[in-house]
Design a protein around this motif. Structure first.
Motif, PDB file in Angstrom:
ATOM      1  N   PHE A 162       0.821  -1.217   0.000  1.00  0.00           N
ATOM      2  CA  PHE A 162       0.000   0.000   0.000  1.00  0.00           C
ATOM      3  C   PHE A 162       0.858   1.272   0.000  1.00  0.00           C
ATOM      4  O   PHE A 162       0.498   2.277   0.599  1.00  0.00           O
ATOM      5  N   ILE A 216      -4.502   4.911   8.917  1.00  0.00           N
ATOM      6  CA  ILE A 216      -5.821   4.939   8.295  1.00  0.00           C
ATOM      7  C   ILE A 216      -6.864   4.624   9.359  1.00  0.00           C
ATOM      8  O   ILE A 216      -6.711   3.674  10.131  1.00  0.00           O
ATOM      9  N   TYR A 227      -7.576   9.445   6.238  1.00  0.00           N
ATOM     10  CA  TYR A 227      -6.108   9.471   6.295  1.00  0.00           C
ATOM     11  C   TYR A 227      -5.688  10.459   7.381  1.00  0.00           C
ATOM     12  O   TYR A 227      -6.178  11.589   7.423  1.00  0.00           O
ATOM     13  N   PHE A 256      -6.403   2.335  -0.519  1.00  0.00           N
ATOM     14  CA  PHE A 256      -6.641   2.084   0.900  1.00  0.00           C
ATOM     15  C   PHE A 256      -7.991   1.420   1.158  1.00  0.00           C
ATOM     16  O   PHE A 256      -8.220   0.890   2.241  1.00  0.00           O
TER      17      PHE A 256
END
Length: 263
Positions: A162, A216, A227, A256
């Motif tokens: 990620f 997150i 975020y 995400f």
């Protein structure tokens, strides 16, 4: 043989959580390229014998000590953290003291009461269910997108890390109650994946889990993801009692949303 961590590389926070839990949360400041495991040891004082609390090595960045008396009767508690390297090497850090003076004892009692009040507020009135993904700051590097020569991430949309450069990207999520204040600053903020016009909001979270920029947060009822831009820690004495996280809503097309955080 891996290089030893220095005392300055290891940052630990110890704080009470209502009604009878002590939370230990630590960070590794130095970049470690291998997965680490930990043992947590506790003693009734720095001169006493330390007892290992965990039955198997801890792979996360925190530990709940639930095997204690009510917090109002606990003051002199000390901990050590043992780092377990993949080679079998070990390093011991500590002791770390919960309370070491009458002044800190007074701050501790007030912090405990403040935490209790926040707990009641979130459970009974204004709280929402949140799921926090802590961004990995150390561990095994991603084999898909991390360039070992330039030490850069080559794909911010990598589904293995990620965009964090560490395998898995984020630790397993932690479910908490918090409070969300939504408002907009009316400005553009850079998303990790590009520019987007988004609301900048504030989340009120208890002292644990500690939140950092890049984490997150998921509002689980609607699967809305945020975020973390910045965090302000509210403390009494040296005990954290609350966090104010400045967050920005993430677009649903973002990588995400592939984090496994749904019920």
């Amino acid at each position: 043989m891996y290089p030893k961590l220095e005392a300055t590389d290891f940052d630990i926070k110890i704080f009470p959580q209502y009604p009878r839990r002590i939370v230990l949360s630590w960070e590794i400041g130095n970049t470690v390229r291998v997965p680490l495991r930990f043992n947590v040891l506790r003693s009734g004082g720095t001169n006493g014998d330390f007892e290992k609390l965990n039955t198997k090595p801890v792979i996360e960045f925190f530990y709940f000590d639930d095997g204690i008396k009510p917090l109002s009767k606990i003051f002199n508690v000390d901990y050590k953290i043992e780092v377990l390297w993949p080679t079998g090497q070990t390093q011991m850090f500590g002791p770390f003291s919960l309370v070491s003076s009458p002044r800190l004892k007074h701050s501790y009692l007030i912090a405990k009461e403040m935490d209790r009040e926040y707990s009641i507020e979130y459970k009974a009135y204004s709280g929402v269910n949140l799921r926090i993904f802590k961004r990995r700051q150390w561990g095994e590097r991603c084999g898909e997108c991390y360039n070992t020569v330039t030490e850069e991430v080559t794909d911010s949309n990598c589904e293995e890390c990620f965009g964090t450069s560490f395998q898995g990207g984020f630790w397993n999520p932690i479910d908490v109650l918090g409070k969300l204040d939504v408002y907009s600053r009316g400005q553009q903020i850079r998303d990790p994946l590009g520019f987007t016009e988004d609301h900048v909001s504030t989340m009120h979270i208890r002292a644990f889990p500690t939140v950092r920029k890049g984490d997150i947060i998921v509002e689980t009822a609607h699967n809305i993801r945020w975020y973390v831009n910045a965090v302000q820690v509210i403390e009494h004495g040296r005990f954290p009692v609350k966090q104010l996280a400045e967050v920005r809503q993430i677009e649903r097309t973002s990588i995400f949303y592939k984090l496994n955080g749904n019920d």
